[in-house]
Design an enzyme around this catalytic site. Structure first.
Site, PDB file in Angstrom:
ATOM      1  N   ARG A  27       4.460   8.776  -2.351  1.00 40.88           N
ATOM      2  CA  ARG A  27       4.270   8.997  -0.897  1.00 40.88           C
ATOM      3  C   ARG A  27       3.747   7.585  -0.260  1.00 40.88           C
ATOM      4  O   ARG A  27       3.351   7.483   0.964  1.00 40.88           O
ATOM      5  CB  ARG A  27       3.393  10.034  -0.747  1.00 40.88           C
ATOM      6  N   VAL A  28       3.460   6.661  -1.214  1.00 39.22           N
ATOM      7  CA  VAL A  28       2.819   5.385  -0.707  1.00 39.22           C
ATOM      8  C   VAL A  28       3.927   4.202  -0.656  1.00 39.22           C
ATOM      9  O   VAL A  28       4.300   3.693   0.262  1.00 39.22           O
ATOM     10  CB  VAL A  28       1.828   4.925  -1.556  1.00 39.22           C
TER      11      VAL A  28
END
Ligand SMILES: Nc1ncnc2c1ncn2[C@@H]1O[C@H](COP(=O)(O)OP(=O)(O)O)[C@@H](O)[C@H]1O
Ligand SMILES: [Mg+2]
Length: 511
Positions: A367-368
């Site tokens: 998710r980063v």
């Protein structure tokens, strides 16, 4: 008469002596062991004990106060309980548990309380830091933007990690979770990242394998191994991830970069459940105590990328978790998935098919990710995940003997080569330049003429020829993590040469 005089003289003398001695009143909080066994003790008579306070038993054994009630304290022992018996004394120390931190730990194997477990000298602590520390606040942090390369093409291209991120590695037993951790450690050998590996409730043989492979292939002098293996006291296993995290924070807070591997947190939760049940804390879902979520979230929140004012250091956390028959919706896996910034999901089916690392790309996410991906790969990897997912679906479809048109067929052949490239043996992380060359070869269709069976040899050939024939381009990509047009052309030249050579050999064979 004389007797009385003698007596008085004697008393005067005694008074004088007492006055001379340096005796001082001493305040000690002393309790008593009420119950002992299974790695925990119930201690009575220490009413003012704080949660997490260190208690010392008569024989020197240390314990941590885990539950504090009116009548007694529930205490988790940090070493074996063999020499403690009921009725023995217990002293409250007023201290919290601490672990030695510092440069001296580099290259060492230690227990979670800082004893040396290798044959080196005793650990000299630069400082003793508490096991539990608050996580950096939001204003002390910065965005995660710097890549942390694992050397595994499937991860670096489709699930990229960044320094300061928390990424879960999850899958059934024996699907290669520990191996991904080892490969990531090995791949840091040419970087400035310090790796801390914590073994929590793992077999001692697994721990030995990790140390051996890092010593054989990586930079073990920049690694720290913290061992709370399954033969250690339950209390020692329980504090291992906190100790390892504190050790990693030392480097983070000095503007350096640490990678913390927690192998694994499912075992950690199980140990916590075991201790809690013995101490008769009320059980909740799946018999875990209610605060098991908080247990892991406050640990993983300590992973961070610090802002420039705070030195710009980072602590990346790679917690591992084991599932039962791929069940991601069990209590601990869902908790961990929600706490972390993404997961790498390993699947037994892929593993048995020989697709190792057995990463299920569709179920994995970072998710980063995108913001941190090395630019050299980013441009190539844009549509990779989607293309790969499409290919997997098409392949299943054609298995039923469906008629497919040429375009679909081409897509499938393309996908097969991509899949072959994502396959990687253990202990062989690839440098960025080689990953870029391989991805270029696939996305540019330079491997289409090459049979899938030859991909392995193609990679080997490329690995040999690239650094010797195009050293400048290779060094440039590995250093800047970017590809110039010039470097790209240089890579493609070698890619074509290798592909041509292997295709020719094969045609020669057939003739
Ligand atoms: N990429 C790989 N290539 C070859 N063997 C692998 C690979 N990944 C894992 N293995 C092998 O699979 C076995 C299980 O891996 P391991 O990492 O211990 O699994 P887990 O930690 O999930 O239980 C080990 O014997 C390891 O050598
Ligand atoms: Mg393992």
């Amino acid at each position: 008469m004389t007797l009385e005089k003698d007596m008085q003289a004697w008393i005067a003398q005694a008074r004088h002596r007492i006055g001379e001695s340096a005796l001082e009143p001493e305040f000690r909080r002393i309790g008593r062991v009420e119950l002992i066994g299974d790695g925990v003790a119930r201690v009575a008579g220490l009413p003012h004990t704080k949660l997490g306070e260190l208690l010392r038993f008569e024989d020197g054994t240390l314990g941590l106060a885990m539950t504090v009630e009116e009548a007694f304290v529930g205490c988790v022992l940090l070493s074996s309980d063999e020499t403690i018996s009921a009725g023995g004394r217990v002293y409250g120390t007023g201290e919290v548990a601490r672990v030695p931190v510092g440069e001296d730990l580099l290259g060492r194997v230690i227990s979670p309380v800082g004893e040396a477990l290798d044959d080196g000298p005793p650990i000299v602590a630069e400082r003793m830091d508490p096991l539990e520390r608050p996580a950096p606040g939001i204003v002390d942090r910065d965005l995660v933007t710097e890549p942390l390369l694992t050397g595994l093409t499937v991860v670096d291209s489709m699930i990229p990690l960044g320094r300061g991120q928390r990424q879960l590695v999850i899958g059934d037993r024996k699907t290669g979770k520990t191996t991904i951790a080892i490969d990531t450690i090995i791949n840091q050998r040419d970087t400035d990242v310090i790796c801390i590996y914590a073994s929590i409730g793992q077999k001692a043989s697994t721990f030995a394998r990790v140390i051996k492979s890092v010593r054989d292939h990586g930079a073990a002098e920049r690694c720290i191994f913290v061992m709370g293996a399954s033969d250690a006291a339950p209390g020692a296993q329980w504090i291992t991830p906190y100790a390892a995290c504190t050790i990693a924070e030392y480097f983070r807070d000095r503007g350096r970069h640490a990678l913390l591997i927690l192998d694994d947190l499912t075992k950690h939760a199980i140990i916590y459940r075991q201790l809690s049940l013995i101490l008769r804390n009320p059980p909740g879902r799946e018999a875990y105590p209610g605060d098991v979520f908080y247990l892991h979230s406050r640990l993983l929140e300590r992973a961070a990328k610090l802002s420039e004012q705070n030195g710009g250091g980072s602590l990346t956390a790679l917690p591992l978790a084991e599932t039962q028959s791929g069940n991601l919706t069990a209590y601990i896996p869902t908790n961990l998935i929600s706490i972390t910034d993404g997961q790498i999901y390993l699947e037994p089916k892929l593993f048995y098919e020989g697709q190792k690392p057995a990463v299920n790309v569709g179920m994995s996410v970072s998710r980063v990710g995108g913001a941190t991906q090395a630019r050299a790969i980013k441009s190539l990897a844009n549509t990779l995940k989607l293309d790969y997912a499409q290919f997997l679906e098409l392949e299943v479809f054609t298995r039923f003997g469906a008629m497919v048109d040429d375009r679909t067929l081409k897509k499938i052949e393309h996908g097969r080569r991509l899949r072959a490239i994502l396959r990687q043996e253990e202990y062989s992380p690839l440098p960025l330049s080689l990953q870029v060359a391989l991805l270029l070869a696939v996305t540019e269709g330079r491997m289409d003429a090459l049979p899938v069976a030859e991909v392995e040899r193609f990679r080997e050939m490329l690995a040999k020829r690239l650094p010797t024939e195009r050293p400048r381009a290779v060094a440039e990509i590995n250093e800047t993590k970017e590809v110039t047009d010039e470097a790209r052309a240089a890579l493609l030249e070698i890619v074509d040469a290798c592909a041509a050579e292997l295709t020719q050999v094969r045609e020669g064979d057939e003739a």
